[in-house]
Design a protein around this motif. Structure first.
Motif, short mmCIF file in Angstrom:
data_model
loop_
_atom_site.label_atom_id
_atom_site.label_comp_id
_atom_site.label_asym_id
_atom_site.label_seq_id
_atom_site.Cartn_x
_atom_site.Cartn_y
_atom_site.Cartn_z
N TYR A 19 0.94 -1.45 0.21
CA TYR A 19 -0.16 0.24 0.31
C TYR A 19 0.45 0.74 0.13
N GLN A 20 0.54 1.92 -0.73
CA GLN A 20 1.18 3.44 -0.98
C GLN A 20 0.47 4.22 0.02
N CYS A 21 1.79 4.84 1.09
CA CYS A 21 1.75 5.98 1.77
C CYS A 21 1.57 7.30 1.44
N ARG A 22 0.41 8.24 1.63
CA ARG A 22 0.57 9.33 1.10
C ARG A 22 1.29 10.28 1.66
N ALA A 23 1.76 10.81 1.41
CA ALA A 23 3.32 11.94 1.40
C ALA A 23 2.36 13.05 1.69
N ILE A 24 2.49 13.65 2.72
CA ILE A 24 1.93 14.42 3.12
C ILE A 24 3.30 15.40 3.83
N SER A 25 3.33 16.54 3.74
CA SER A 25 4.33 17.66 4.29
C SER A 25 4.73 17.64 5.27
N ARG A 26 5.95 17.65 6.02
CA ARG A 26 5.75 18.04 7.50
C ARG A 26 5.26 19.44 8.05
N SER A 27 4.77 20.68 7.41
CA SER A 27 4.39 21.53 8.29
C SER A 27 2.05 20.52 7.84
N GLY A 82 2.76 7.15 7.18
CA GLY A 82 4.64 6.83 7.74
C GLY A 82 5.07 6.66 8.92
N LEU A 83 4.19 7.14 10.10
CA LEU A 83 4.25 7.16 11.70
C LEU A 83 3.76 5.95 12.23
N GLU A 84 4.76 4.88 12.52
CA GLU A 84 4.45 3.70 12.79
C GLU A 84 4.46 3.19 14.28
N ALA A 91 8.09 9.71 16.68
CA ALA A 91 7.71 11.37 16.34
C ALA A 91 8.73 12.03 15.68
N ARG A 92 10.25 12.03 16.88
CA ARG A 92 10.93 13.09 16.07
C ARG A 92 11.32 13.17 14.61
N ARG A 93 11.76 11.05 14.25
CA ARG A 93 11.74 10.70 12.46
C ARG A 93 10.03 11.84 11.54
N PHE A 95 8.01 13.67 12.50
CA PHE A 95 7.38 15.37 12.91
C PHE A 95 8.46 16.19 12.09
N GLU A 96 9.45 15.34 12.11
CA GLU A 96 11.24 15.96 11.67
C GLU A 96 11.37 17.15 13.05
N LEU A 97 11.34 16.55 13.69
CA LEU A 97 11.53 17.40 14.82
C LEU A 97 12.96 17.58 15.80
N THR A 98 13.83 18.17 16.00
CA THR A 98 15.09 18.47 17.11
C THR A 98 14.61 17.51 17.94
N ASP A 99 15.58 17.08 19.39
CA ASP A 99 15.01 16.97 20.52
C ASP A 99 14.76 18.39 20.83
N ASN A 100 15.56 19.24 21.17
CA ASN A 100 14.78 20.36 22.25
C ASN A 100 13.50 20.65 21.72
N GLN A 101 12.79 21.12 20.38
CA GLN A 101 11.50 20.59 19.61
C GLN A 101 10.74 20.14 20.24
N LEU A 102 11.19 18.54 20.79
CA LEU A 102 10.19 17.26 20.86
C LEU A 102 10.27 18.10 22.26
#
Length: 143
Positions: A19-27, A82-84, A91-93, A95-102
């Motif tokens: 099944y193809q995951c729907r790509a959605i942007s980080r924002s 793609g959230l596994e 969550a960090r991977r 949502f493309e967050l830094t440790d500080n942001q999360l």
């Protein structure tokens, strides 16, 4: 929420590994997460204890039932995108967050044992606004 390996799910449901995951942007992913949290603004969610002091491998595996990350993982759209799982590292991977942001959204040191869903959403919205501001600056200066 029970966690199962895909092989275990195969016995319960039909799992299409192609099944193809729907790509959605980080924002879009961050917006969706904030929207989900805002649906139950008074809900108390579990925080993660002292994320900033954990070794990276331990921090990545940290999770808690009923955390802000769990709210995201309960959403079929984010899982399809793609959230596994509902771990800190995932969550960090995803949502493309830094440790500080999360850390600012999920850590015990800011909120105690629980955080309201609206407060977690507020911190996500601040990240989104900051991201947009930097995108506008990049456009203005041609980078």
């Amino acid at each position: 929420m029970k966690h199962h390996a895909p092989e275990q799910l195969q016995a319960i449901a039909k799992v299409d590994r192609n099944y193809q995951c729907r790509a959605i942007s980080r924002s879009e992913r961050l917006e969706r997460w904030a929207d989900l949290l805002e649906q139950s603004p008074d809900r108390r969610l579990a925080t993660l204890h002292q994320t900033e002091y954990q070794p990276p491998s331990v921090r990545a595996a940290m999770r808690s039932d009923g955390s802000p990350i769990s709210v995201a993982f309960e959403d079929p759209i984010l899982r399809t995108a793609g959230l596994e799982n509902d771990s800190y590292g995932e969550a960090r991977r995803f949502f493309e967050l830094t440790d500080n942001q999360l850390h600012r959204v999920i850590c015990y040191c800011h909120f105690g044992a629980t955080v309201s869903a609206s407060t977690a959403a507020y911190h996500l919205r601040k990240l989104i606004a900051r991201q947009r501001m930097f995108a506008r600056l990049r456009e203005m200066f041609g980078r």
